[in-house]
Write an enzyme that holds these catalytic residues in place. Structure first.
Site, PDB file in Angstrom:
ATOM      1  CD  GLU A  35      71.397  36.356  22.875  1.00  7.85           C
ATOM      2  OE1 GLU A  35      71.451  35.766  22.239  1.00  7.85           O
ATOM      3  OE2 GLU A  35      71.119  35.909  24.388  1.00  7.85           O
ATOM      4  CB  VAL A  42      81.522  35.851  24.448  1.00  4.10           C
ATOM      5  CG1 VAL A  42      82.263  36.017  24.808  1.00  4.10           C
ATOM      6  CG2 VAL A  42      80.496  34.821  25.231  1.00  4.10           C
ATOM      7  CG  HIS A 450     107.258  59.764   6.316  1.00  2.92           C
ATOM      8  ND1 HIS A 450     107.842  59.094   6.823  1.00  2.92           N
ATOM      9  CD2 HIS A 450     107.714  60.592   6.736  1.00  2.92           C
ATOM     10  CE1 HIS A 450     108.286  59.509   7.683  1.00  2.92           C
ATOM     11  NE2 HIS A 450     108.453  61.357   7.780  1.00  2.92           N
TER      12      HIS A 450
END
Ligand code: NAD
Length: 474
Positions: A35, A42, A450
């Protein structure tokens, strides 16, 4: 110069590259990941993660300002942009540091430096300590990502004419921000800064912002952003930004009605990304590029050169971090001798506007254009008790299913599109449904807890077959 030999070398430490390196390490391959900037690419450094931190902060400001509907009056809301940046940068630092640790913990070596091909299996890496040669016996994975496109008339200076990279680090906040491009980046960051008090103008070349999406998904977003003060100028080409004597900018636009000038303090250009394939001497590897500069790959992420693989943005659309990570796993598995291949039937995408947009599979427009025999179920968040209780009722869930089987009585889910609260999380259920070739009946019959936003998925599926409970069926 001596050459260090590995089983596999990964070029680039973004969400494609670092995931590939970790997977290779897990599969006991001697691995090096190279790297040139900071691990994380990004996504972690100036894309997905920092922008989501800013979006969360901006949405909180908006929520607090409008909490009076719940009987909560908050006065004197102020944004300290330095502190906000510090908080965001802390998250980035933690995550990028974590990536380094994860690579090493899985047995992958990390080398900081800039690499170029010298042949199809060897790279020369310029490190702070000098040049080194590294060779891979099984495979090199190119994961160099993409960078923002530049347009004539807009010369990036990193301060007043900027890309999204600087766009997530605005401190102090400008008074006026003009954004060129009403795509995903323009819409996400435009939403952020308008909520933080900046006067935002979004200029878009196409007749509508987010032009690749079905119009009904975009409408609630444009409505909400307009309400929060964003000005949209569509069908308009941005021509130039010129610095004025007082340091401000004059942005010239070519609108359908003629030339228009907009004054701004900062101009953010977000008109797309291009692949980083031009600075790695790719020609020395013999890999074929498409006309936009992507490395051309097959289902196993292999290029035309036997031991060179490519993943993520540099290997083509969609430019999504999770697509890059998935390709990273696939390339690593193929290099390690396992069976693995790309299958993009269920590739979800999420746009972090407010409300959010998320989708997987075909849109209604695409399904109709293909001439498929479809049913469509739609359920609005305005009919969801939970959405009302969290005061987030804009938007809907849409389930698109194809009539299949004997007598065409079954309905196979081919797409789910959501605009609304937590759409980016809700879409995973739909991705699983597509991945498993589920039918609308599967989603409709599955009991959803729910009161949750996920009930809207079940209701939209039921609506597709005329069985919705909380809205009228056709
Ligand atoms: P984009 O392609 O999404 O949008 C660019 C927009 O700029 C287009 O609508 C185009 O019509 C417009 N445009 C181009 N030239 C113009 C001009 N001269 N004047 C006015 N408008 C002009 O590109 P982006 O927003 O820069 O995003 C880049 C990439 O990053 C995309 O592929 C996107 O998928 C990816 N991304 C994804 C996410 C996410 O998944 N949430 C977030 C950010 C970025």
């Amino acid at each position: 110069m001596s050459t260090k030999v590995y089983d596999a070398i990964v070029l680039g430490g973004g969400p494609g590259g670092y995931v590939a390196a970790i997977r290779l390490g897990q599969l006991k391959q001697k691995t090096l990941v190279i790297e040139k900037d900071t691990m994380g690419g990004v996504c972690l450094n100036w894309g997905c993660i920092p922008s989501k931190a800013l979006i969360a902060a901006a949405n909180l400001v908006e929520k607090v300002k409008h909490a009076d509907v719940m009987g909560i009056t908050v006065t004197g809301v102020a944004v300290d942009s330095k502190k906000l940046q510090g908080w965001k940068n802390g998250i980035v630092k933690k995550l990028t540091g974590g990536v380094n640790t994860l690579c090493k913990a899985n047995g992958a070596e990390v080398l900081m430096g800039e690499a170029r091909f010298v042949s199809s299996d060897t790279l020369e890496v310029t490190t702070p300590e000098g040049k080194v040669l590294v060779q891979a016996t099984k495979g090199i994975i190119v994961a160099t990502g993409s960078r923002p496109v530049a347009i004539p008339g807009f010369e990036y200076d990193g301060k007043s004419i900027i890309t999204a990279k600087e766009g997530v680090s605005l401190d102090p906040l400008p008074k006026r921000l003009t954004i060129i491009g009403g795509g995903i980046i323009g819409m996400e960051l435009g939403g952020v800064y308008s909520k933080l008090g900046v006067e935002v103008t979004i200029v878009e070349f196409m007749p509508s912002v987010l032009a690749t999406m079905d119009a009904d998904l975009v409408v609630p977003v444009v409505k909400a952003m307009t309400k929060s003060g964003v000005k949209f100028i569509t069908g308009t080409k941005a021509k130039s930004a010129v610095k004025q004597a007082d340091g401000s900018l004059l942005v010239t636009l070519e609108t359908p009605e003629g030339e228009q000038k907009v004054a701004a303090d900062v101009c953010l250009v977000a008109v797309g990304m291009k692949p980083n394939s031009d600075a790695i001497s790719i020609e020395k590897s013999g890999v074929i590029l498409d006309k936009r500069g992507h490395l051309v790959i097959d289902e196993e992420c292999r290029t035309n050169v036997k031991k060179v693989y490519a993943i993520g943005d540099v290997a083509g659309a969609p430019y999504l971090a999770h697509k890059a990570s998935k390709e990273g796993e696939i390339a690593a598995e193929v290099i390690a001798g396992h069976k693995s291949a790309r299958d993009w039937r269920a590739m979800p995408a999420a746009t972090f506007t407010h409300p959010e947009i998320a989708n997987v599979g075909l849109s209604e427009r695409e399904a109709r254009e293909k001439g498929l025999d479809i049913v469509v179920g739609k359920f609005p968040f305005a009919a969801s008790g939970r959405a009302m209780a969290v005061s987030e009722t804009d938007g809907f869930v849409k389930v698109i299913a194809e009539r299949v089987g004997k007598d065409k009585k079954d309905h196979k889910i081919i797409g789910v599109h959501i605009v609304g609260p937590e759409a980016s999380d809700l879409i995973s259920e739909a991705a699983l449904a597509l991945e498993m070739d589920a039918y609308v009946e599967d989603m409709a019959l599955t009991v959803h807890p729910h009161p949750t936003l996920s009930e809207t998925m079940m209701e939209a599926a039921k609506h597709a077959i005329g069985e919705a409970v909380h809205i009228m069926n056709r």
